[in-house]
Design a protein around this motif. Structure first.
Motif, PDB file in Angstrom:
ATOM      1  N   ALA A  28     -47.857  20.034  68.403  1.00  0.00           N
ATOM      2  CA  ALA A  28     -48.594  21.355  68.775  1.00  0.00           C
ATOM      3  C   ALA A  28     -48.030  22.263  69.443  1.00  0.00           C
ATOM      4  O   ALA A  28     -48.142  23.127  70.052  1.00  0.00           O
ATOM      5  N   TRP A  29     -46.291  22.054  69.553  1.00  0.00           N
ATOM      6  CA  TRP A  29     -45.779  22.776  70.530  1.00  0.00           C
ATOM      7  C   TRP A  29     -45.638  24.221  70.330  1.00  0.00           C
ATOM      8  O   TRP A  29     -46.080  25.132  71.133  1.00  0.00           O
ATOM      9  N   TRP A  30     -45.138  24.654  69.145  1.00  0.00           N
ATOM     10  CA  TRP A  30     -45.302  26.164  68.942  1.00  0.00           C
ATOM     11  C   TRP A  30     -46.698  26.842  68.618  1.00  0.00           C
ATOM     12  O   TRP A  30     -46.761  27.845  68.631  1.00  0.00           O
ATOM     13  N   THR A  31     -47.581  25.918  68.231  1.00  0.00           N
ATOM     14  CA  THR A  31     -49.031  26.574  67.832  1.00  0.00           C
ATOM     15  C   THR A  31     -49.713  27.085  69.053  1.00  0.00           C
ATOM     16  O   THR A  31     -50.392  27.783  69.227  1.00  0.00           O
ATOM     17  N   VAL A  32     -49.341  26.206  70.339  1.00  0.00           N
ATOM     18  CA  VAL A  32     -50.511  26.254  71.377  1.00  0.00           C
ATOM     19  C   VAL A  32     -49.620  26.166  72.536  1.00  0.00           C
ATOM     20  O   VAL A  32     -49.567  27.176  73.515  1.00  0.00           O
ATOM     21  N   HIS A  33     -48.834  25.016  72.811  1.00  0.00           N
ATOM     22  CA  HIS A  33     -48.330  24.703  74.275  1.00  0.00           C
ATOM     23  C   HIS A  33     -47.133  25.837  74.454  1.00  0.00           C
ATOM     24  O   HIS A  33     -46.935  26.062  75.918  1.00  0.00           O
ATOM     25  N   ALA A  34     -46.589  26.405  73.913  1.00  0.00           N
ATOM     26  CA  ALA A  34     -45.448  27.457  74.108  1.00  0.00           C
ATOM     27  C   ALA A  34     -45.928  28.769  74.627  1.00  0.00           C
ATOM     28  O   ALA A  34     -45.447  28.971  75.762  1.00  0.00           O
ATOM     29  N   TYR A  35     -47.221  28.916  74.515  1.00  0.00           N
ATOM     30  CA  TYR A  35     -47.896  30.107  74.978  1.00  0.00           C
ATOM     31  C   TYR A  35     -48.495  29.856  76.349  1.00  0.00           C
ATOM     32  O   TYR A  35     -48.155  30.791  77.430  1.00  0.00           O
ATOM     33  N   TRP A  36     -48.922  28.632  76.490  1.00  0.00           N
ATOM     34  CA  TRP A  36     -49.394  28.170  77.831  1.00  0.00           C
ATOM     35  C   TRP A  36     -48.380  27.889  78.699  1.00  0.00           C
ATOM     36  O   TRP A  36     -48.165  28.619  80.019  1.00  0.00           O
ATOM     37  N   VAL A  37     -47.289  27.391  78.401  1.00  0.00           N
ATOM     38  CA  VAL A  37     -46.017  27.496  79.192  1.00  0.00           C
ATOM     39  C   VAL A  37     -45.481  28.668  79.524  1.00  0.00           C
ATOM     40  O   VAL A  37     -45.114  29.005  80.805  1.00  0.00           O
ATOM     41  N   ALA A  38     -45.224  29.372  78.695  1.00  0.00           N
ATOM     42  CA  ALA A  38     -44.642  30.951  79.024  1.00  0.00           C
ATOM     43  C   ALA A  38     -45.626  31.560  80.146  1.00  0.00           C
ATOM     44  O   ALA A  38     -45.072  31.995  81.107  1.00  0.00           O
ATOM     45  N   LEU A  39     -46.846  31.544  79.825  1.00  0.00           N
ATOM     46  CA  LEU A  39     -47.996  32.224  80.991  1.00  0.00           C
ATOM     47  C   LEU A  39     -47.904  31.365  82.366  1.00  0.00           C
ATOM     48  O   LEU A  39     -47.816  32.157  83.264  1.00  0.00           O
ATOM     49  N   LEU A  40     -47.819  30.239  82.361  1.00  0.00           N
ATOM     50  CA  LEU A  40     -47.662  29.494  83.427  1.00  0.00           C
ATOM     51  C   LEU A  40     -46.417  29.818  84.285  1.00  0.00           C
ATOM     52  O   LEU A  40     -46.277  30.059  85.542  1.00  0.00           O
ATOM     53  N   VAL A  41     -45.145  29.993  83.512  1.00  0.00           N
ATOM     54  CA  VAL A  41     -43.809  29.988  84.202  1.00  0.00           C
ATOM     55  C   VAL A  41     -44.023  31.565  84.552  1.00  0.00           C
ATOM     56  O   VAL A  41     -43.390  31.826  85.975  1.00  0.00           O
ATOM     57  N   VAL A  42     -44.542  32.744  84.021  1.00  0.00           N
ATOM     58  CA  VAL A  42     -44.774  33.700  84.596  1.00  0.00           C
ATOM     59  C   VAL A  42     -45.474  33.951  86.056  1.00  0.00           C
ATOM     60  O   VAL A  42     -45.050  34.491  86.915  1.00  0.00           O
ATOM     61  N   LEU A  43     -46.508  32.892  86.064  1.00  0.00           N
ATOM     62  CA  LEU A  43     -47.336  32.986  87.213  1.00  0.00           C
ATOM     63  C   LEU A  43     -46.633  32.395  88.320  1.00  0.00           C
ATOM     64  O   LEU A  43     -46.727  32.640  89.636  1.00  0.00           O
ATOM     65  N   ILE A  44     -45.940  31.177  87.991  1.00  0.00           N
ATOM     66  CA  ILE A  44     -45.166  30.564  88.890  1.00  0.00           C
ATOM     67  C   ILE A  44     -43.977  31.625  89.577  1.00  0.00           C
ATOM     68  O   ILE A  44     -43.840  31.539  90.641  1.00  0.00           O
TER      69      ILE A  44
END
Length: 60
Positions: A28-44
């Motif tokens: 499920a990397w490109w369907t869900v988790h890539a979006y979560w990682v992108a948003l969390l990296v911006v917050l960090i």
């Protein structure tokens, strides 16, 4: 929601997302988790912004 300890919380969610990615849903990397990682990296990297408890508590 309030922006309290946002970077620490985002780091914890990033770790949890990576554990789920590796052990639970490896396909499920490109369907869900890539979006979560992108948003969390911006917050960090950028922090919560001017409308947050972090800003009010830790402003200089």
């Amino acid at each position: 929601m309030l922006g309290f300890l946002t970077r620490l919380s985002a780091l914890g969610l990033l770790a949890m997302t990576m554990v789920i990615q590796i052990f639970v849903y490896p396909d499920a990397w490109w369907t869900v988790h890539a979006y979560w990682v992108a948003l969390l990296v911006v917050l960090i990297a950028r922090g919560p912004g001017a409308i947050s408890l972090d800003y009010l508590i830790f402003r200089k």
